[in-house]
Scaffold this active site. Structure first.
Site, PDB file in Angstrom:
ATOM      1  N   GLY A   1       8.139   8.478 -11.244  1.00  0.00           N
ATOM      2  CA  GLY A   1       7.890   9.550 -10.360  1.00  0.00           C
ATOM      3  C   GLY A   1       9.227  10.286  -9.656  1.00  0.00           C
ATOM      4  N   VAL A   2       9.126  11.284  -9.863  1.00  0.00           N
ATOM      5  CA  VAL A   2      10.273  12.418  -9.233  1.00  0.00           C
ATOM      6  C   VAL A   2      10.504  13.613  -8.094  1.00  0.00           C
ATOM      7  CG1 VAL A   2      12.033  11.970 -11.072  1.00  0.00           C
ATOM      8  CG2 VAL A   2      10.356  13.409 -11.535  1.00  0.00           C
ATOM      9  N   GLY A  34      -5.917   5.422   1.745  1.00  0.00           N
ATOM     10  CA  GLY A  34      -5.275   6.229   2.471  1.00  0.00           C
ATOM     11  C   GLY A  34      -4.540   7.550   1.254  1.00  0.00           C
ATOM     12  N   HIS A  35      -5.126   8.148  -0.324  1.00  0.00           N
ATOM     13  CA  HIS A  35      -5.090   8.702  -1.208  1.00  0.00           C
ATOM     14  C   HIS A  35      -4.461  10.136  -1.026  1.00  0.00           C
ATOM     15  CE1 HIS A  35      -5.647   4.930  -2.841  1.00  0.00           C
ATOM     16  NE2 HIS A  35      -7.227   5.232  -3.301  1.00  0.00           N
ATOM     17  N   GLY A  71       0.725  -0.968   0.014  1.00  0.00           N
ATOM     18  CA  GLY A  71       0.104  -0.324   0.073  1.00  0.00           C
ATOM     19  C   GLY A  71       0.423   1.359   0.045  1.00  0.00           C
ATOM     20  N   ASP A  72       0.782   2.135   0.254  1.00  0.00           N
ATOM     21  CA  ASP A  72       0.770   3.518  -0.110  1.00  0.00           C
ATOM     22  C   ASP A  72       2.199   4.247  -1.454  1.00  0.00           C
ATOM     23  OD1 ASP A  72      -1.074   3.988   2.343  1.00  0.00           O
ATOM     24  OD2 ASP A  72       0.545   2.956   3.397  1.00  0.00           O
ATOM     25  N   LYS A  95      -1.070   5.297  -5.056  1.00  0.00           N
ATOM     26  CA  LYS A  95      -1.616   5.232  -6.701  1.00  0.00           C
ATOM     27  C   LYS A  95      -2.347   6.127  -7.227  1.00  0.00           C
ATOM     28  CE  LYS A  95      -2.823   2.427  -3.934  1.00  0.00           C
ATOM     29  NZ  LYS A  95      -2.075   1.735  -2.533  1.00  0.00           N
ATOM     30  N   GLY A 140      -2.413   7.958  10.084  1.00  0.00           N
ATOM     31  CA  GLY A 140      -1.387   8.803  10.770  1.00  0.00           C
ATOM     32  C   GLY A 140      -0.198   8.354  11.561  1.00  0.00           C
ATOM     33  N   GLN A 146      -5.493  -0.554  -1.239  1.00  0.00           N
ATOM     34  CA  GLN A 146      -4.714  -1.084  -0.826  1.00  0.00           C
ATOM     35  C   GLN A 146      -3.222  -2.286  -1.703  1.00  0.00           C
ATOM     36  OE1 GLN A 146      -8.235  -2.158   0.456  1.00  0.00           O
ATOM     37  NE2 GLN A 146      -7.464   0.100   1.842  1.00  0.00           N
ATOM     38  N   ASN A 180      -9.877   2.982   4.452  1.00  0.00           N
ATOM     39  CA  ASN A 180      -8.821   2.452   5.011  1.00  0.00           C
ATOM     40  C   ASN A 180      -8.035   3.150   3.678  1.00  0.00           C
ATOM     41  OD1 ASN A 180     -10.412   0.498   2.231  1.00  0.00           O
ATOM     42  ND2 ASN A 180      -9.112  -1.053   3.588  1.00  0.00           N
ATOM     43  N   LYS A 182      -1.594   9.738  -7.398  1.00  0.00           N
ATOM     44  CA  LYS A 182      -0.838  10.381  -7.953  1.00  0.00           C
ATOM     45  C   LYS A 182      -1.267   9.716  -9.399  1.00  0.00           C
ATOM     46  CE  LYS A 182       3.529  12.041  -9.172  1.00  0.00           C
ATOM     47  NZ  LYS A 182       4.472  12.105  -9.139  1.00  0.00           N
TER      48      LYS A 182
HETATM   49  P1  GDP Z   1      -1.151   5.345  -2.427  1.00  0.00           P
HETATM   50  O1  GDP Z   1      -2.514   5.113  -1.129  1.00  0.00           O
HETATM   51  O2  GDP Z   1      -1.236   4.541  -2.827  1.00  0.00           O
HETATM   52  O3  GDP Z   1      -2.517   5.944  -3.166  1.00  0.00           O
HETATM   53  O4  GDP Z   1       0.074   6.121  -1.748  1.00  0.00           O
HETATM   54  P2  GDP Z   1      -0.507   7.535  -0.781  1.00  0.00           P
HETATM   55  O5  GDP Z   1      -0.977   8.741  -1.260  1.00  0.00           O
HETATM   56  O6  GDP Z   1      -1.036   6.765   0.842  1.00  0.00           O
HETATM   57  O7  GDP Z   1       1.410   8.002  -0.497  1.00  0.00           O
HETATM   58  C1  GDP Z   1       2.137   8.079  -1.752  1.00  0.00           C
HETATM   59  C2  GDP Z   1       2.465   9.381  -0.936  1.00  0.00           C
HETATM   60  O8  GDP Z   1       3.371   9.831  -1.987  1.00  0.00           O
HETATM   61  C3  GDP Z   1       1.756  10.832  -1.271  1.00  0.00           C
HETATM   62  O9  GDP Z   1       1.775  11.688  -0.211  1.00  0.00           O
HETATM   63  C4  GDP Z   1       2.099  11.267  -2.780  1.00  0.00           C
HETATM   64  O10 GDP Z   1       2.036  12.761  -2.486  1.00  0.00           O
HETATM   65  C5  GDP Z   1       3.858  10.862  -2.244  1.00  0.00           C
HETATM   66  N1  GDP Z   1       4.488  10.518  -3.929  1.00  0.00           N
HETATM   67  C6  GDP Z   1       3.882  10.230  -5.438  1.00  0.00           C
HETATM   68  N2  GDP Z   1       4.711   9.692  -6.148  1.00  0.00           N
HETATM   69  C7  GDP Z   1       5.783  10.896  -5.880  1.00  0.00           C
HETATM   70  C8  GDP Z   1       6.893   9.909  -6.150  1.00  0.00           C
HETATM   71  O11 GDP Z   1       7.094  10.317  -7.110  1.00  0.00           O
HETATM   72  N3  GDP Z   1       7.740  11.040  -5.388  1.00  0.00           N
HETATM   73  C9  GDP Z   1       8.011  12.026  -4.177  1.00  0.00           C
HETATM   74  N4  GDP Z   1       8.838  12.339  -3.468  1.00  0.00           N
HETATM   75  N5  GDP Z   1       6.493  11.792  -4.034  1.00  0.00           N
HETATM   76  C10 GDP Z   1       5.547  10.910  -4.287  1.00  0.00           C
HETATM   77  P1  IMO Z   2      -4.176   2.442   0.142  1.00  0.00           P
HETATM   78  O1  IMO Z   2      -4.976   2.597  -0.425  1.00  0.00           O
HETATM   79  C1  IMO Z   2      -0.979   1.112   3.563  1.00  0.00           C
HETATM   80  C2  IMO Z   2      -3.768  -1.899   6.232  1.00  0.00           C
HETATM   81  C3  IMO Z   2      -4.363  -1.337   7.773  1.00  0.00           C
HETATM   82  C4  IMO Z   2      -3.481  -2.777   8.182  1.00  0.00           C
HETATM   83  C5  IMO Z   2      -4.528  -3.454   7.256  1.00  0.00           C
HETATM   84  C6  IMO Z   2      -6.106  -4.243   7.915  1.00  0.00           C
HETATM   85  O2  IMO Z   2      -3.651   3.874   1.161  1.00  0.00           O
HETATM   86  O3  IMO Z   2      -2.503   1.655  -0.077  1.00  0.00           O
HETATM   87  P2  IMO Z   2      -8.069  -2.615   7.208  1.00  0.00           P
HETATM   88  O4  IMO Z   2      -8.160  -1.632   8.579  1.00  0.00           O
HETATM   89  O5  IMO Z   2      -7.746  -3.175   6.099  1.00  0.00           O
HETATM   90  O6  IMO Z   2      -8.742  -4.458   7.802  1.00  0.00           O
HETATM   91  O7  IMO Z   2      -6.438  -3.107   8.029  1.00  0.00           O
HETATM   92  O8  IMO Z   2      -3.768  -3.123   6.403  1.00  0.00           O
HETATM   93  N1  IMO Z   2      -3.819  -1.342   5.637  1.00  0.00           N
HETATM   94  C7  IMO Z   2      -3.176  -0.273   4.172  1.00  0.00           C
HETATM   95  N2  IMO Z   2      -1.981  -0.235   4.798  1.00  0.00           N
HETATM   96  N3  IMO Z   2      -2.334   0.937   2.197  1.00  0.00           N
HETATM   97  C8  IMO Z   2      -3.677   0.869   2.324  1.00  0.00           C
HETATM   98  O9  IMO Z   2      -4.496   1.960   1.440  1.00  0.00           O
HETATM   99  C9  IMO Z   2      -3.735   0.215   3.773  1.00  0.00           C
HETATM  100  N4  IMO Z   2      -6.110  -0.384   3.660  1.00  0.00           N
HETATM  101  C10 IMO Z   2      -5.598  -0.858   4.246  1.00  0.00           C
HETATM  102  O10 IMO Z   2      -2.685  -0.968   8.387  1.00  0.00           O
HETATM  103  O11 IMO Z   2      -2.676  -2.822   8.694  1.00  0.00           O
HETATM  104 MG    MG Z   3      -2.288   4.974   0.892  1.00  0.00          MG
END
Ligand code: GDP
Ligand code: IMO
Ligand code: MG
Length: 428
Positions: free
Chosen positions: A412-413, A40-41, A12-13, A16, A301, A223, A38, A18
């Site tokens: 991504g840069v 967070g983008h 995750g994170d 996606k 957080g 996720q 759950n 962006k």
């Molecule tokens: P998601 O859940 O997969 O959509 O990802 P999140 O948004 O939770 O986490 C990705 C974080 O990385 C966000 O704060 C984006 O703004 C940041 N991000 C995405 N692509 C890049 C990149 O290429 N470089 C940097 N420095 N940050 C990025």
């Molecule tokens: P995005 O879409 C990272 C993790 C939780 C926990 C496990 C189960 O932003 O990538 P849940 O509440 O889904 O039953 O929790 O999955 N988790 C994530 N970790 N990014 C996420 O979403 C997540 N969604 C759930 O931290 O370990």
């Molecule tokens: Mg996320």
């Protein structure tokens, strides 16, 4: 015109949100097919930051139709809070549609998520506490509440009564809490029913017709692959299918209609919550990645656990999802390191594993085998073509590409919408 699935390759994170936003202007529909709030983008547009949870990231693109599929679980209070917050910032959300078959997160399922985690103590999963797991459990047990139930008062009451009959026994007898009243649940639903009504459509029909008309549809996973309830690191997973197959079951569009699968792979690895993580760094290098990459959860957080790139995980994601293109994000975060290690395989009890171990116990004991590549110190955030990158950054990408077995089309840069390098078109 294609149907494209976009998934996370790790835990995750990966970025996606962006990536979806990046494709936004070239697509007609963005479909969220699994998970709920759950996710967070974070998307950054012209220096403005947007944090999305329940809404598909395509909502930020004018003209693109955001769709919530049947595979999602929806907390109505959160849905309308997010809509109102975007409207207040001038974003038009009026095109949003939602499947009649989508399951709803109920107040008792939010409570159950939290009390179960508390009861598990040191064996807890580290869930986001949003009621995701209990709501999917109700769906599978066939005692869930669906969007369409809101529009039939007598069915809705019967279903809530049936669900609470068992839940209240648990609340009172096991968890030592008060019982939940049927009417308090119905009252919460009533607050949103009329606002929801015009958004409800037959999503499967809508999307199939759109594809027949040559429209472009992007299926955006919440996720990621290793959080998949079937293919991830069970039990430390979420309760849905964020892998490519989930796009079909979670929307009603058949597998024969899918043209491309894009996986988002962060240039290093992060994980939130409990569970195995072979390349995790518990030292100052992990701290460096967390600070340089601002790795703190968008939803809860929590500081994210950080580690090096794991290409065993990348290869697994390529295979399970049938990846056609990878987007490697956050390459800029690795700038300034003398050496950039890449995990190429695992050592489990003296045996080398080039693929994910079949058994979870082996995965828990996997020790990464690293290749160390030379780092780079130049600022790469202004690079817009592959050739602009320092030679060592190019070599890193090419080695990762070789190891994960699918092309790296975009890099991504930086967090901004334009901070990317496009090597190949993601649309085929
Ligand atoms: P998601 O859940 O997969 O959509 O990802 P999140 O948004 O939770 O986490 C990705 C974080 O990385 C966000 O704060 C984006 O703004 C940041 N991000 C995405 N692509 C890049 C990149 O290429 N470089 C940097 N420095 N940050 C990025
Ligand atoms: P995005 O879409 C990272 C993790 C939780 C926990 C496990 C189960 O932003 O990538 P849940 O509440 O889904 O039953 O929790 O999955 N988790 C994530 N970790 N990014 C996420 O979403 C997540 N969604 C759930 O931290 O370990
Ligand atoms: Mg996320």
């Amino acid at each position: 015109m294609p149907a494209i699935v976009l998934v996370g390759a790790q835990w995750g994170d990966e970025g996606k949100g962006k990536a979806t936003d990046l494709l936004g202007s070239r697509i007609d529909y963005v479909v969220k097919f699994n998970g709920g709030n759950n996710a967070g983008h974070t998307v950054v547009i012209d220096g403005e930051k947007y944090a999305l949870h329940l809404l598909p990231s395509g909502i930020l693109t004018p003209g693109c139709i955001p769709v919530i599929g049947n595979g999602v679980v929806v907390d109505l209070a959160v849905l309308f809070e997010e809509i109102d917050a975007l409207n207040a910032r001038g974003i038009d959300t009026s095109r949003l549609v939602i499947s009649a078959n989508t399951h709803l997160i109920t107040p008792y399922n939010r409570v159950l998520d939290k009390v179960t985690e508390r009861f598990l103590g040191s064996r807890r999963l580290g869930t986001t506490g949003r009621g995701i797991g209990p709501t999917y459990a109700d769906k599978m047990a066939r005692v869930g509440i669906r969007v369409q139930d809101l529009f039939d008062e007598s069915i809705l009451r019967q279903k809530v009564e049936a669900a609470l009959e068992v839940k209240n026994q648990m609340f009172v007898k096991i968890y030592n809490r008060r019982a939940v009243e049927v009417d308090e649940v119905l009252d919460e639903f009533k607050l949103y029913t009329e606002r929801l009504r015009p958004m409800v459509v037959d999503v499967a029909l809508l999307l199939t017709r759109a594809l027949d008309e040559g429209k472009t549809v992007l299926f955006e996973a919440g996720q990621a692959t290793l959080l998949d309830v079937d293919h991830g690191t069970d039990p430390f997973v979420t309760s849905s299918n964020p892998t490519a197959g989930g796009a079909c079951t979670g929307s009603g569009v058949p597998p024969t209609r899918i043209d491309r699968v894009i996986a988002i792979l962060k240039a290093y690895t992060t994980r939130v919550g409990e569970g195995p993580f072979p390349t995790e760094l518990l030292d100052d290098k992990g701290e460096f990645l967390r600070e340089a990459g601002a790795e703190y959860g968008t939803t809860t957080g929590r500081p994210r656990r950080c580690g090096w790139m794991d290409t065993v995980v990348g290869r697994y994601a390529a295979r399970i999802n049938g990846v056609t293109d990878f987007v490697v994000t956050k390459l800029d975060v690795l700038t300034g390191l003398d050496q950039v290690p890449i995990c190429v395989a695992y050592d489990v009890g003296g045996e080398r594993y080039d693929e994910m171990p079949m058994s979870q116990s082996d995965f828990h004991h996997a020790k990464p085998i690293y290749e160390n590549l030379p780092g780079w110190s130049e600022d790469i955030s202004t690079c817009r073509s592959f050739e602009d990158l320092p030679a060592n950054a190019r070599a890193y990408i090419l080695r990762v590409e070789e190891l994960i077995g699918a092309r790296v089309s975009t890099i991504g840069v930086g967090p901004g919408r334009d901070e990317i390098i496009e090597r190949h078109s993601l649309l085929g």
